[in-house]
Write an enzyme that holds these catalytic residues in place. Structure first.
Site, PDB file in Angstrom:
ATOM      1  N   LYS A 250       5.211  -8.326  -7.176  1.00 23.34           N
ATOM      2  CA  LYS A 250       5.426  -6.909  -6.899  1.00 23.34           C
ATOM      3  C   LYS A 250       5.854  -6.631  -5.459  1.00 23.34           C
ATOM      4  CE  LYS A 250       4.176  -5.013 -10.910  1.00 23.34           C
ATOM      5  NZ  LYS A 250       2.962  -5.599 -11.445  1.00 23.34           N
TER       6      LYS A 250
ATOM      7  N   GLU B 289       2.603   4.421  -8.711  1.00 22.34           N
ATOM      8  CA  GLU B 289       1.733   4.304  -9.879  1.00 22.34           C
ATOM      9  C   GLU B 289       1.319   2.845  -9.976  1.00 22.34           C
ATOM     10  OE1 GLU B 289       4.940   3.870 -10.040  1.00 22.34           O
ATOM     11  OE2 GLU B 289       4.994   1.997 -11.158  1.00 22.34           O
TER      12      GLU B 289
ATOM     13  N   SER C 184       4.085 -14.946 -12.606  1.00 22.58           N
ATOM     14  CA  SER C 184       4.281 -13.706 -11.839  1.00 22.58           C
ATOM     15  C   SER C 184       3.142 -13.361 -10.896  1.00 22.58           C
ATOM     16  CB  SER C 184       4.532 -12.541 -12.795  1.00 22.58           C
ATOM     17  OG  SER C 184       3.511 -12.461 -13.772  1.00 22.58           O
TER      18      SER C 184
HETATM   19  C1  LIG Z   1       2.667  -5.827 -12.864  1.00 22.11           C
HETATM   20  C2  LIG Z   1       2.650  -7.216 -13.293  1.00 22.11           C
HETATM   21  C3  LIG Z   1       3.416  -7.648 -14.403  1.00 22.11           C
HETATM   22  C4  LIG Z   1       4.193  -6.718 -15.276  1.00 22.11           C
HETATM   23  O1  LIG Z   1       5.190  -6.003 -14.657  1.00 22.11           O
HETATM   24  P1  LIG Z   1       6.719  -6.376 -14.823  1.00 22.11           P
HETATM   25  O2  LIG Z   1       7.426  -5.235 -14.197  1.00 22.11           O
HETATM   26  O3  LIG Z   1       6.991  -6.519 -16.282  1.00 22.11           O
HETATM   27  O4  LIG Z   1       6.941  -7.654 -14.106  1.00 22.11           O
HETATM   28  C5  LIG Z   1       3.411  -8.988 -14.708  1.00 22.11           C
HETATM   29  N1  LIG Z   1       2.677  -9.869 -13.993  1.00 22.11           N
HETATM   30  C6  LIG Z   1       1.929  -9.491 -12.938  1.00 22.11           C
HETATM   31  C7  LIG Z   1       1.137 -10.510 -12.206  1.00 22.11           C
HETATM   32  C8  LIG Z   1       1.880  -8.152 -12.555  1.00 22.11           C
HETATM   33  O5  LIG Z   1       1.134  -7.790 -11.525  1.00 22.11           O
END
Ligand SMILES: *Cc1c(COP(=O)(O)O)cnc(C)c1O
Length: 422
Positions: free
Chosen positions: A92, A114, A383
């Site tokens: 993020k 948000e 992610s």
């Molecule tokens: C917020 C988040 C997501 C989902 O958001 P995307 O916009 O689909 O990437 C996925 N993995 C993590 C670790 C997150 O914090």
């Protein structure tokens, strides 16, 4: 390689995307479009963005060959793009820095955001602390409870967290509330959206900022695979779709690389309790753009469910809707249970505690690897890290070694340690 130049100048990805906002916001959107069009080519802006990514976030993030896991699956080699190692613990922050740099240049001293899992809220609060911007974060009250460590983190960083009690009290409601705030305070406020959703230019702008992930992979993968090879498949979880677009976008011209987005199948794609907007939704308008939306016959948004707060969203970025319709990317579902199993498996096998969101992508890689040859490869976008999720996992596993503030004073199962069977 086929050239790919979407969206068009009105923000359309085929019939998706666009700009569905009230009159009160159209001026702010125009202003943002102009600022982004200017600064995205401004050498000083690009230099500062890259400097922050290198020195504050710690980029480039490594790619790690999950050798033990690959061996145990007995098929394709699995590689992990380690976005979990970024400062603040997820992808993020890449986007947050880009938008905050715009806010500074546009002279907006107040930032709103948000958040679902709290990762975007933490990333925004972090960057506002760093740049001296006021920060207000809207978060569904259900998410405030299940992601309490992140709520406290935001407060430590000086942000105001406003719990949202409307609707399902999760991410979509937080987004609605943030939009309302923006309408009321548009003169001094910049809205940092955390995913590739919202009205144009957000889906394009967030994708561009997150594309650093895929650009790095294209440099890094040949070093692992030899010569100029790229992976046979790239897998990422899809909530709003920003980590997936970030890794997919630079790979779109590589036609030999399959792109696979993993939606949260919750208790099953046909259980009615999931967040699989592409696989079970219909085209509609949500949060300022046309995309796949989970809605009933009257166009009412359906309540979504996922064990992971970050995937619990009834829409999806419009570019994913387009990639799905054109079949350049494939979309599959992973259930809560499969994600939890993958979570424990990665902890025990590779020494990495993944976010529950990312665990969905890991689960899909585990399934697919078995059907592929050992000379083939899968790249998973890991992610985020799972620190924020240990309370949820402990609750679901009936363990008492970690007690959330909400369970204080209640009796919990005594002396049990999570037993995970391979
Ligand atoms: C917020 C988040 C997501 C989902 O958001 P995307 O916009 O689909 O990437 C996925 N993995 C993590 C670790 C997150 O914090």
């Amino acid at each position: 390689m086929k050239p790919y130049a979407y969206p068009d100048q009105n923000g359309h990805f085929g019939k998706y995307g666009g700009n569905f906002v009230s009159e009160t916001l159209s001026h702010a959107i125009e202003e943002l479009k102009e600022a982004y069009a200017h600064y995205q080519n401004d050498p000083e802006f690009i230099r500062e963005f890259n400097y922050e990514l290198a020195h504050f976030v710690g980029r480039p993030s490594p790619i790690y060959h999950a050798a033990r896991m690959s061996r145990e699956m007995g098929g394709a080699q699995i590689y992990l793009k380690r976005e979990d190692l970024n400062h603040t613990g997820a992808h993020k922050v890449n986007n947050t820095i880009g938008q905050a740099l715009l806010a500074k240049r546009m002279g907006k001293p107040r930032v709103i955001a948000e958040t679902g899992a709290g990762q975007h809220g933490v990333a925004t609060a972090t960057i506002c602390a760093r740049y001296g911007l006021e920060c207000v974060v809207y978060m569904g009250s259900v998410d405030v409870k299940r992601q309490s460590p992140n709520v406290y983190r935001m407060k430590l960083l000086g942000a105001t967290v406003i719990p949202v009690e409307s609707g399902s009290k999760t991410l979509k409601d937080a987004l609605n509330e943030a939009m309302r705030d923006w309408v009321a305070n548009v003169d001094n406020t910049f809205y940092i959206i955390g995913t590739v959703a919202g009205p144009h230019p957000y889906p394009m702008m967030v994708r561009d900022f997150q594309s650093i992930i895929g650009k790095e992979c294209i440099e890094q993968m040949p070093k692992h695979l030899g010569s100029d090879k790229q992976p046979d498949a790239v897998i990422a979880c899809v909530g709003g779709g920003s980590n997936a677009m970030g890794i997919f976008h630079p790979y779109i011209p590589f036609e030999n690389t399959r792109l696979i987005g993993v939606e949260a199948a919750g208790e099953g794609l046909d259980s009615g309790k999931h967040s699989a907007s592409i696989q079970r939704g219909q085209p509609g308008v949500l949060h300022g753009n046309r995309t796949y939306v989970l809605q009933d016959d009257n166009g009412q948004i359906i309540e979504t469910h996922s064990v992971s707060a970050g995937l619990d969203y009834p829409g999806v970025g419009p570019e994913h809707a387009w990639l799905s319709d054109t079949k350049r990317a494939e979309y599959v579902g992973i259930t809560d249970k499969e994600a939890l199993d993958a979570f424990h498996y990665l902890c025990r096998t590779e020494g990495i505690i993944p976010a529950l969101e990312s665990s969905h992508a890991v689960a899909q890689a585990m399934k697919m690897a078995k059907t592929m040859r050992p000379d083939q490869s899968i790249l998973v976008n890991l992610s985020g890290r799972g620190d924020k999720d240990i309370g949820t996992v402990a609750d679901l596993s009936g363990a008492d070694f970690y007690c959330r503030p909400s369970c204080r004073g209640e009796s919990v199962k005594g002396g049990q340690v999570v037993e995970f069977k391979r």
